[in-house]
Design an enzyme around this catalytic site. Structure first.
Site, PDB file in Angstrom:
ATOM      1  N   ASP A   1       0.826  -1.205   0.000  1.00 24.06           N
ATOM      2  CA  ASP A   1       0.000   0.000   0.000  1.00 24.06           C
ATOM      3  C   ASP A   1       0.871   1.270   0.000  1.00 24.06           C
ATOM      4  O   ASP A   1       1.836   1.363   0.757  1.00 24.06           O
ATOM      5  CB  ASP A   1      -0.845  -0.075   1.294  1.00 24.06           C
ATOM      6  CG  ASP A   1      -2.000   0.880   1.335  1.00 24.06           C
ATOM      7  OD1 ASP A   1      -2.574   1.148   0.267  1.00 24.06           O
ATOM      8  OD2 ASP A   1      -2.344   1.338   2.443  1.00 24.06           O
TER       9      ASP A   1
ATOM     10  N   SER B   1     -12.299   3.938   6.460  1.00 21.25           N
ATOM     11  CA  SER B   1     -12.747   4.084   7.857  1.00 21.25           C
ATOM     12  C   SER B   1     -13.624   5.311   8.015  1.00 21.25           C
ATOM     13  O   SER B   1     -13.313   6.371   7.460  1.00 21.25           O
ATOM     14  CB  SER B   1     -11.542   4.235   8.792  1.00 21.25           C
ATOM     15  OG  SER B   1     -10.764   3.069   8.774  1.00 21.25           O
TER      16      SER B   1
ATOM     17  N   GLU C   1      -2.403   6.162  -8.438  1.00 19.76           N
ATOM     18  CA  GLU C   1      -3.241   7.106  -7.682  1.00 19.76           C
ATOM     19  C   GLU C   1      -3.203   8.468  -8.344  1.00 19.76           C
ATOM     20  O   GLU C   1      -2.143   8.985  -8.667  1.00 19.76           O
ATOM     21  CB  GLU C   1      -2.747   7.181  -6.227  1.00 19.76           C
ATOM     22  CG  GLU C   1      -3.596   8.090  -5.366  1.00 19.76           C
ATOM     23  CD  GLU C   1      -3.545   7.742  -3.874  1.00 19.76           C
ATOM     24  OE1 GLU C   1      -3.147   6.604  -3.536  1.00 19.76           O
ATOM     25  OE2 GLU C   1      -3.900   8.608  -3.063  1.00 19.76           O
TER      26      GLU C   1
ATOM     27  N   ASN D   1      -8.070   0.817   7.289  1.00 14.38           N
ATOM     28  CA  ASN D   1      -6.969   0.672   8.232  1.00 14.38           C
ATOM     29  C   ASN D   1      -7.338   1.214   9.622  1.00 14.38           C
ATOM     30  O   ASN D   1      -7.370   0.478  10.599  1.00 14.38           O
ATOM     31  CB  ASN D   1      -5.714   1.372   7.690  1.00 14.38           C
ATOM     32  CG  ASN D   1      -4.459   0.914   8.416  1.00 14.38           C
ATOM     33  OD1 ASN D   1      -4.532   0.241   9.437  1.00 14.38           O
ATOM     34  ND2 ASN D   1      -3.299   1.282   7.910  1.00 14.38           N
TER      35      ASN D   1
HETATM   36  P1  13P Z   1      -8.271   4.480   6.630  1.00 12.23           P
HETATM   37  O1  13P Z   1      -7.149   4.448   7.616  1.00 12.23           O
HETATM   38  O2  13P Z   1      -8.992   5.781   6.628  1.00 12.23           O
HETATM   39  O3  13P Z   1      -9.173   3.327   6.795  1.00 12.23           O
HETATM   40  O4  13P Z   1      -7.621   4.363   5.175  1.00 12.23           O
HETATM   41  C1  13P Z   1      -6.839   3.255   4.870  1.00 12.23           C
HETATM   42  C2  13P Z   1      -6.251   3.352   3.526  1.00 12.23           C
HETATM   43  O5  13P Z   1      -6.767   4.004   2.655  1.00 12.23           O
HETATM   44  C3  13P Z   1      -5.022   2.588   3.285  1.00 12.23           C
HETATM   45  O6  13P Z   1      -4.536   2.779   2.004  1.00 12.23           O
END
Ligand code: 13P
Length: 300
Positions: free
Chosen positions: A81, A223, A142, A244
Protein backbone atom coordinates in the site's frame (compact mmCIF):
# COMPACT_ATOMS: atom_id res chain seq x y z
CA UNK A 1 0.44 -17.55 -4.95
CA UNK A 2 -1.45 -19.84 -7.24
CA UNK A 3 -4.49 -17.89 -8.35
CA UNK A 4 -5.14 -14.98 -10.69
CA UNK A 5 -5.34 -11.66 -8.84
CA UNK A 6 -6.80 -9.93 -11.86
CA UNK A 7 -9.58 -12.47 -12.14
CA UNK A 8 -10.87 -11.39 -8.72
CA UNK A 9 -11.14 -7.72 -9.64
CA UNK A 10 -12.86 -8.70 -12.88
CA UNK A 11 -15.33 -10.79 -10.90
CA UNK A 12 -15.99 -7.85 -8.55
CA UNK A 13 -16.76 -5.68 -11.57
CA UNK A 14 -19.11 -8.28 -13.01
CA UNK A 15 -20.79 -8.91 -9.66
CA UNK A 16 -21.01 -5.23 -8.59
CA UNK A 17 -19.25 -5.59 -5.24
CA UNK A 18 -15.98 -4.42 -3.70
CA UNK A 19 -13.06 -6.41 -2.30
CA UNK A 20 -11.80 -5.17 1.06
CA UNK A 21 -8.17 -4.30 1.63
CA UNK A 22 -7.48 -4.68 5.32
CA UNK A 23 -4.19 -3.19 6.45
CA UNK A 24 -2.11 -5.22 8.88
CA UNK A 25 0.94 -4.48 10.99
CA UNK A 26 1.38 -7.93 12.47
CA UNK A 27 0.70 -11.65 12.11
CA UNK A 28 -2.08 -11.32 14.70
CA UNK A 29 -3.91 -8.86 12.50
CA UNK A 30 -3.45 -11.02 9.40
CA UNK A 31 -4.94 -13.91 11.37
CA UNK A 32 -8.00 -11.79 12.25
CA UNK A 33 -8.57 -10.92 8.57
CA UNK A 34 -8.17 -14.48 7.33
CA UNK A 35 -10.48 -15.97 9.97
CA UNK A 36 -13.26 -13.69 8.78
CA UNK A 37 -12.50 -14.29 5.10
CA UNK A 38 -12.77 -18.00 5.82
CA UNK A 39 -16.02 -17.62 7.75
CA UNK A 40 -17.62 -15.55 4.99
CA UNK A 41 -15.85 -17.24 2.05
CA UNK A 42 -14.67 -13.86 0.83
CA UNK A 43 -11.72 -12.83 -1.32
CA UNK A 44 -9.60 -10.41 0.71
CA UNK A 45 -6.61 -8.18 0.28
CA UNK A 46 -4.06 -7.92 3.05
CA UNK A 47 -2.53 -4.46 2.80
CA UNK A 48 0.82 -3.40 4.17
CA UNK A 49 1.93 0.23 4.12
CA UNK A 50 5.66 0.92 3.99
CA UNK A 51 5.74 1.16 7.78
CA UNK A 52 3.68 -1.98 8.23
CA UNK A 53 5.77 -4.09 5.83
CA UNK A 54 8.99 -2.79 7.38
CA UNK A 55 7.74 -3.99 10.75
CA UNK A 56 6.58 -7.39 9.47
CA UNK A 57 9.33 -8.00 6.91
CA UNK A 58 8.52 -8.29 3.20
CA UNK A 59 9.35 -11.97 2.83
CA UNK A 60 7.69 -12.75 6.14
CA UNK A 61 4.47 -11.02 5.04
CA UNK A 62 4.49 -12.96 1.76
CA UNK A 63 5.18 -16.32 3.41
CA UNK A 64 2.54 -15.71 6.06
CA UNK A 65 -0.12 -14.85 3.51
CA UNK A 66 0.94 -17.75 1.27
CA UNK A 67 0.66 -20.17 4.17
CA UNK A 68 -2.91 -19.01 4.87
CA UNK A 69 -3.71 -19.16 1.18
CA UNK A 70 -2.47 -22.74 0.92
CA UNK A 71 -4.26 -23.81 4.07
CA UNK A 72 -7.62 -22.16 3.36
CA UNK A 73 -7.69 -22.24 -0.45
CA UNK A 74 -8.90 -18.63 -0.35
CA UNK A 75 -7.74 -16.02 -2.83
CA UNK A 76 -5.74 -13.73 -0.55
CA UNK A 77 -4.07 -10.85 -2.34
CA UNK A 78 -1.09 -9.15 -0.71
CA UNK A 79 -0.92 -5.48 -1.65
CA UNK A 80 1.95 -3.10 -0.96
CA UNK A 81 0.00 0.00 0.00
CA UNK A 82 1.18 3.56 -0.85
CA UNK A 83 4.63 2.60 -2.09
CA UNK A 84 6.71 5.80 -2.47
CA UNK A 85 3.94 7.92 -0.93
CA UNK A 86 6.33 10.75 -0.07
CA UNK A 87 8.05 10.40 -3.50
CA UNK A 88 11.48 10.20 -1.85
CA UNK A 89 14.23 7.94 -3.32
CA UNK A 90 12.01 7.16 -6.26
CA UNK A 91 14.83 7.23 -8.84
CA UNK A 92 15.76 3.56 -9.07
CA UNK A 93 12.44 2.06 -7.94
CA UNK A 94 14.35 -0.17 -5.51
CA UNK A 95 11.33 -0.58 -3.27
CA UNK A 96 9.23 -2.01 -6.12
CA UNK A 97 12.00 -4.44 -6.99
CA UNK A 98 12.23 -5.58 -3.36
CA UNK A 99 8.45 -6.11 -3.17
CA UNK A 100 8.42 -8.11 -6.40
CA UNK A 101 11.42 -10.19 -5.34
CA UNK A 102 9.72 -10.95 -2.04
CA UNK A 103 6.61 -12.18 -3.92
CA UNK A 104 3.92 -9.48 -3.48
CA UNK A 105 1.18 -10.08 -6.04
CA UNK A 106 -0.23 -6.57 -5.93
CA UNK A 107 1.45 -3.16 -5.83
CA UNK A 108 0.03 0.27 -5.13
CA UNK A 109 2.41 2.92 -6.41
CA UNK A 110 1.42 6.28 -4.96
CA UNK A 111 2.69 9.11 -7.13
CA UNK A 112 -0.12 11.43 -6.05
CA UNK A 113 2.18 14.09 -4.59
CA UNK A 114 4.14 14.34 -7.85
CA UNK A 115 3.28 16.76 -10.66
CA UNK A 116 0.93 15.00 -13.12
CA UNK A 117 3.53 14.21 -15.81
CA UNK A 118 5.96 12.82 -13.21
CA UNK A 119 3.20 10.69 -11.74
CA UNK A 120 2.45 9.34 -15.24
CA UNK A 121 6.12 8.66 -15.91
CA UNK A 122 6.85 6.78 -12.69
CA UNK A 123 3.55 4.91 -12.62
CA UNK A 124 4.20 3.70 -16.19
CA UNK A 125 7.67 2.52 -15.12
CA UNK A 126 6.20 0.61 -12.19
CA UNK A 127 3.57 -1.04 -14.42
CA UNK A 128 6.34 -2.11 -16.83
CA UNK A 129 8.48 -3.54 -14.03
CA UNK A 130 5.58 -5.47 -12.53
CA UNK A 131 4.37 -6.89 -15.84
CA UNK A 132 7.88 -8.00 -16.74
CA UNK A 133 8.02 -9.91 -13.48
CA UNK A 134 4.55 -11.42 -13.86
CA UNK A 135 1.69 -10.15 -16.05
CA UNK A 136 -0.82 -11.15 -13.35
CA UNK A 137 0.53 -8.72 -10.77
CA UNK A 138 -2.18 -6.15 -10.22
CA UNK A 139 -0.94 -2.55 -10.16
CA UNK A 140 -2.73 0.41 -8.60
CA UNK A 141 -1.94 4.01 -9.45
CA UNK A 142 -3.24 7.11 -7.68
CA UNK A 143 -4.49 10.39 -9.08
CA UNK A 144 -5.71 13.17 -6.82
CA UNK A 145 -4.72 13.93 -3.25
CA UNK A 146 -6.16 12.50 -0.01
CA UNK A 147 -5.79 14.51 3.19
CA UNK A 148 -5.28 12.85 6.59
CA UNK A 149 -3.40 9.84 7.96
CA UNK A 150 -4.56 6.45 9.29
CA UNK A 151 -5.26 7.52 12.88
CA UNK A 152 -8.10 8.90 14.96
CA UNK A 153 -7.88 12.67 15.26
CA UNK A 154 -10.09 15.49 16.51
CA UNK A 155 -8.93 17.79 13.75
CA UNK A 156 -10.99 18.94 10.81
CA UNK A 157 -9.48 18.23 7.41
CA UNK A 158 -9.28 20.72 4.59
CA UNK A 159 -10.48 19.62 1.16
CA UNK A 160 -9.30 21.81 -1.69
CA UNK A 161 -10.86 21.61 -5.15
CA UNK A 162 -7.50 20.73 -6.68
CA UNK A 163 -7.26 17.57 -4.53
CA UNK A 164 -10.16 15.89 -6.36
CA UNK A 165 -9.61 13.49 -9.26
CA UNK A 166 -10.61 14.94 -12.61
CA UNK A 167 -12.53 12.37 -14.76
CA UNK A 168 -10.86 13.38 -18.05
CA UNK A 169 -7.39 13.27 -16.53
CA UNK A 170 -8.25 9.92 -14.96
CA UNK A 171 -9.00 8.49 -18.40
CA UNK A 172 -5.74 9.79 -19.82
CA UNK A 173 -3.84 8.50 -16.77
CA UNK A 174 -5.14 4.92 -16.97
CA UNK A 175 -4.70 4.76 -20.75
CA UNK A 176 -1.12 6.01 -20.72
CA UNK A 177 0.11 4.17 -17.62
CA UNK A 178 -1.70 0.84 -18.09
CA UNK A 179 -2.64 0.50 -14.40
CA UNK A 180 -5.17 -2.15 -13.42
CA UNK A 181 -6.66 -0.07 -10.61
CA UNK A 182 -7.03 3.64 -9.97
CA UNK A 183 -7.18 5.15 -6.48
CA UNK A 184 -9.24 8.33 -6.56
CA UNK A 185 -9.85 11.42 -4.47
CA UNK A 186 -13.61 11.90 -4.25
CA UNK A 187 -14.14 13.44 -0.80
CA UNK A 188 -12.49 10.50 0.99
CA UNK A 189 -9.62 10.96 3.45
CA UNK A 190 -7.28 8.79 5.47
CA UNK A 191 -8.15 8.27 9.12
CA UNK A 192 -11.09 9.29 11.24
CA UNK A 193 -11.27 13.04 11.80
CA UNK A 194 -13.76 15.54 13.22
CA UNK A 195 -15.97 15.63 10.11
CA UNK A 196 -17.73 12.67 8.53
CA UNK A 197 -16.39 12.21 4.98
CA UNK A 198 -18.75 13.42 2.26
CA UNK A 199 -18.27 11.41 -0.89
CA UNK A 200 -18.78 13.12 -4.23
CA UNK A 201 -20.98 10.43 -5.82
CA UNK A 202 -21.38 12.34 -9.06
CA UNK A 203 -17.61 12.41 -9.47
CA UNK A 204 -17.30 8.68 -8.75
CA UNK A 205 -19.89 7.94 -11.45
CA UNK A 206 -18.18 10.23 -13.97
CA UNK A 207 -14.72 8.78 -13.34
CA UNK A 208 -16.04 5.25 -13.57
CA UNK A 209 -17.81 6.01 -16.82
CA UNK A 210 -14.49 7.15 -18.28
CA UNK A 211 -12.10 4.52 -16.95
CA UNK A 212 -14.14 1.34 -16.57
CA UNK A 213 -12.83 -0.21 -19.79
CA UNK A 214 -9.26 0.19 -18.55
CA UNK A 215 -9.14 -0.01 -14.75
CA UNK A 216 -11.23 -0.59 -11.64
CA UNK A 217 -11.76 2.16 -9.07
CA UNK A 218 -10.31 2.09 -5.56
CA UNK A 219 -11.60 4.00 -2.55
CA UNK A 220 -8.96 4.68 0.07
CA UNK A 221 -9.88 5.90 3.52
CA UNK A 222 -12.61 3.32 4.11
CA UNK A 223 -12.75 4.08 7.86
CA UNK A 224 -15.51 6.32 9.15
CA UNK A 225 -17.57 6.42 5.95
CA UNK A 226 -21.21 5.50 6.70
CA UNK A 227 -22.20 2.04 5.42
CA UNK A 228 -24.94 3.47 3.21
CA UNK A 229 -22.46 5.77 1.46
CA UNK A 230 -20.08 2.87 0.92
CA UNK A 231 -22.89 0.85 -0.66
CA UNK A 232 -23.78 3.73 -2.95
CA UNK A 233 -20.14 4.15 -3.99
CA UNK A 234 -19.98 0.45 -4.85
CA UNK A 235 -23.09 0.74 -7.00
CA UNK A 236 -21.33 3.55 -8.86
CA UNK A 237 -18.22 1.47 -9.59
CA UNK A 238 -15.86 1.25 -6.57
CA UNK A 239 -14.32 -2.26 -6.61
CA UNK A 240 -11.67 -2.13 -3.87
CA UNK A 241 -11.95 -0.39 -0.52
CA UNK A 242 -9.04 0.15 1.86
CA UNK A 243 -9.59 0.03 5.61
CA UNK A 244 -6.97 0.67 8.23
CA UNK A 245 -7.84 3.13 11.03
CA UNK A 246 -10.96 1.30 12.22
CA UNK A 247 -8.90 -1.91 12.48
CA UNK A 248 -6.06 -0.22 14.35
CA UNK A 249 -8.52 1.42 16.74
CA UNK A 250 -10.48 -1.79 17.42
CA UNK A 251 -7.27 -3.75 18.02
CA UNK A 252 -5.76 -1.15 20.34
CA UNK A 253 -8.90 -0.32 22.34
CA UNK A 254 -9.48 -4.03 23.01
CA UNK A 255 -5.88 -4.40 24.21
CA UNK A 256 -6.18 -1.41 26.53
CA UNK A 257 -9.47 -2.73 27.93
CA UNK A 258 -7.93 -6.13 28.46
CA UNK A 259 -5.11 -4.69 30.56
CA UNK A 260 -7.46 -2.54 32.60
CA UNK A 261 -9.28 -5.76 33.54
CA UNK A 262 -6.18 -8.00 33.71
CA UNK A 263 -3.24 -5.79 34.68
CA UNK A 264 -1.04 -8.75 35.70
CA UNK A 265 -1.37 -10.72 32.46
CA UNK A 266 1.91 -11.34 30.63
CA UNK A 267 0.99 -14.10 28.14
CA UNK A 268 0.71 -12.63 24.62
CA UNK A 269 -1.61 -15.31 23.22
CA UNK A 270 -4.05 -14.51 26.01
CA UNK A 271 -4.11 -10.73 25.81
CA UNK A 272 -3.89 -10.59 22.01
CA UNK A 273 -7.00 -12.71 21.56
CA UNK A 274 -9.25 -9.83 22.65
CA UNK A 275 -7.69 -7.62 19.96
CA UNK A 276 -8.08 -10.29 17.29
CA UNK A 277 -11.74 -10.74 18.24
CA UNK A 278 -12.38 -6.99 18.12
CA UNK A 279 -10.68 -6.63 14.76
CA UNK A 280 -12.67 -9.55 13.35
CA UNK A 281 -15.95 -7.76 14.14
CA UNK A 282 -14.87 -4.76 12.09
CA UNK A 283 -13.65 -6.88 9.16
CA UNK A 284 -16.86 -8.93 9.19
CA UNK A 285 -19.08 -5.87 9.05
CA UNK A 286 -17.01 -4.39 6.22
CA UNK A 287 -17.11 -7.57 4.13
CA UNK A 288 -20.91 -7.71 4.52
CA UNK A 289 -21.26 -4.05 3.51
CA UNK A 290 -18.85 -4.50 0.57
CA UNK A 291 -20.92 -7.45 -0.68
CA UNK A 292 -17.87 -9.71 -1.13
CA UNK A 293 -19.02 -12.52 1.16
CA UNK A 294 -19.43 -15.83 -0.68
CA UNK A 295 -17.37 -14.58 -3.63
CA UNK A 296 -14.15 -16.48 -3.03
CA UNK A 297 -15.23 -19.28 -5.35
CA UNK A 298 -14.57 -22.92 -4.67
CA UNK A 299 -11.59 -23.27 -6.96
CA UNK A 300 -9.22 -21.12 -8.95
P1 13P B 1 -8.27 4.48 6.63
O1 13P B 1 -7.15 4.45 7.62
O2 13P B 1 -8.99 5.78 6.63
O3 13P B 1 -9.17 3.33 6.79
O4 13P B 1 -7.62 4.36 5.17
C1 13P B 1 -6.84 3.25 4.87
C2 13P B 1 -6.25 3.35 3.53
O5 13P B 1 -6.77 4.00 2.65
C3 13P B 1 -5.02 2.59 3.29
O6 13P B 1 -4.54 2.78 2.00
Amino acid sequence: MNFSTKQYFKKAEEGNYAIGQFNCSSADQVKAVILVAQKLNAPVIVGTSEGESKFMGLRQAVKLVESYQEETGLPIILNADHTYKDAKDIQNLDKIKALLDAGYNSIHFDGSVLPYQENVKWTSEVVKMCKEKNPDISVEGELGFLPGASKVSKEKLEFKEEYFTDPEKALEFVKVTGVDRLAVSVGNSHGISADEPKLDFDRIAKINEKVRDYAVLVLHGGSGIPDEDIKKAILLGIRKINVNTELRAAFTIALKDYFIKNPEETTPYKYLQASIDAMQKVVENKIIVFGSGGKAGSSF
